[in-house]
Design an enzyme around this catalytic site. Structure first.
Site, short mmCIF file in Angstrom:
data_model
loop_
_atom_site.label_atom_id
_atom_site.label_comp_id
_atom_site.label_asym_id
_atom_site.label_seq_id
_atom_site.Cartn_x
_atom_site.Cartn_y
_atom_site.Cartn_z
N SER A 58 0.81 -1.21 0.00
CA SER A 58 0.00 0.00 0.00
C SER A 58 0.85 1.27 0.00
O SER A 58 0.47 2.27 -0.59
CB SER A 58 -0.94 0.00 1.21
OG SER A 58 -1.88 -1.04 1.10
N GLU A 60 3.38 1.98 -1.61
CA GLU A 60 3.84 2.32 -2.95
C GLU A 60 2.74 2.89 -3.84
O GLU A 60 3.00 3.34 -4.95
CB GLU A 60 4.45 1.08 -3.61
CG GLU A 60 5.78 0.65 -3.01
CD GLU A 60 5.68 0.00 -1.64
OE1 GLU A 60 6.62 0.17 -0.84
OE2 GLU A 60 4.67 -0.68 -1.36
N VAL A 82 -4.20 -2.76 4.86
CA VAL A 82 -3.26 -2.62 5.97
C VAL A 82 -3.99 -3.15 7.20
O VAL A 82 -5.06 -2.65 7.55
CB VAL A 82 -2.82 -1.16 6.19
CG1 VAL A 82 -1.73 -1.09 7.26
CG2 VAL A 82 -2.33 -0.54 4.89
N HIS A 89 3.62 0.48 13.10
CA HIS A 89 3.78 0.42 11.64
C HIS A 89 2.45 0.71 10.94
O HIS A 89 2.39 1.44 9.95
CB HIS A 89 4.31 -0.96 11.24
CG HIS A 89 4.53 -1.13 9.78
ND1 HIS A 89 3.64 -1.81 8.98
CD2 HIS A 89 5.53 -0.73 8.98
CE1 HIS A 89 4.09 -1.81 7.73
NE2 HIS A 89 5.24 -1.16 7.71
#
Length: 161
Positions: A58, A60, A82, A89
């Site tokens: 994600s 990118e 995600v 993170h």
């Protein structure tokens, strides 16, 4: 259910739009459902040749969305997943992706559909992926929103007569 209260969008006169779908590769089962729903929706709107690009994750998505916006696409759909873990993170990735895609859309004037599922569990993601038994089809919903926005932009971009 997160989809409660979603609008019923009507999209017409869009078969000539250039649409790109960018999809992350993490969480393959969820992503397969999102991509299938997105491509099915694009074709239902009469767009026969959407561009499909896959990226690592994600994070990118924004840089590829920016490149596509520069290449004249009318609408871009960014799909990813995600899932919260035990470290911060999740927060960094979600914030970076959301800010990056928003920036691309605002700076380019090209609608970027935000189809990045940000879930606490994999089950929540599967329930939104448009798979058999899922309660929602976010891939389809995001395509509809991006294309509806692109057609609206056509209306406001035309000069006054």
């Amino acid at each position: 259910m997160s989809g409660k209260g979603a609008p019923e969008l009507t999209v017409t006169n869009c078969s000539d739009l250039r649409v790109a779908v960018i999809a992350a590769q993490w969480h393959q089962q969820v992503m397969d459902g999102l991509v299938d729903g997105a491509l099915r929706a694009v074709r239902e709107y009469g767009i026969d040749e959407p561009t499909l690009l896959r990226v690592a994750g994600s994070f990118e998505l924004p840089v590829v969305a920016k490149a596509l916006a520069r290449r004249g696409y009318d609408a871009i759909v960014a799909l990813g997943v995600v899932i919260r873990g035990d470290t911060p993170h999740f927060d960094y990735v979600c914030q970076g992706v959301a800010a990056g895609l928003t920036q691309v859309s605002i700076e380019s004037g090209v609608p970027v559909g935000f189809g990045v599922l940000t879930c606490d569990t994999e089950m929540q993601a599967l329930d939104r992926a448009g798979l058999p038994g899922s309660s929602e089809d976010k891939g389809r919903e995001v395509v509809t929103a991006a294309i509806a926005t692109a057609t609206t932009l056509r209306l406001v971009s035309e000069p006054w007569r």
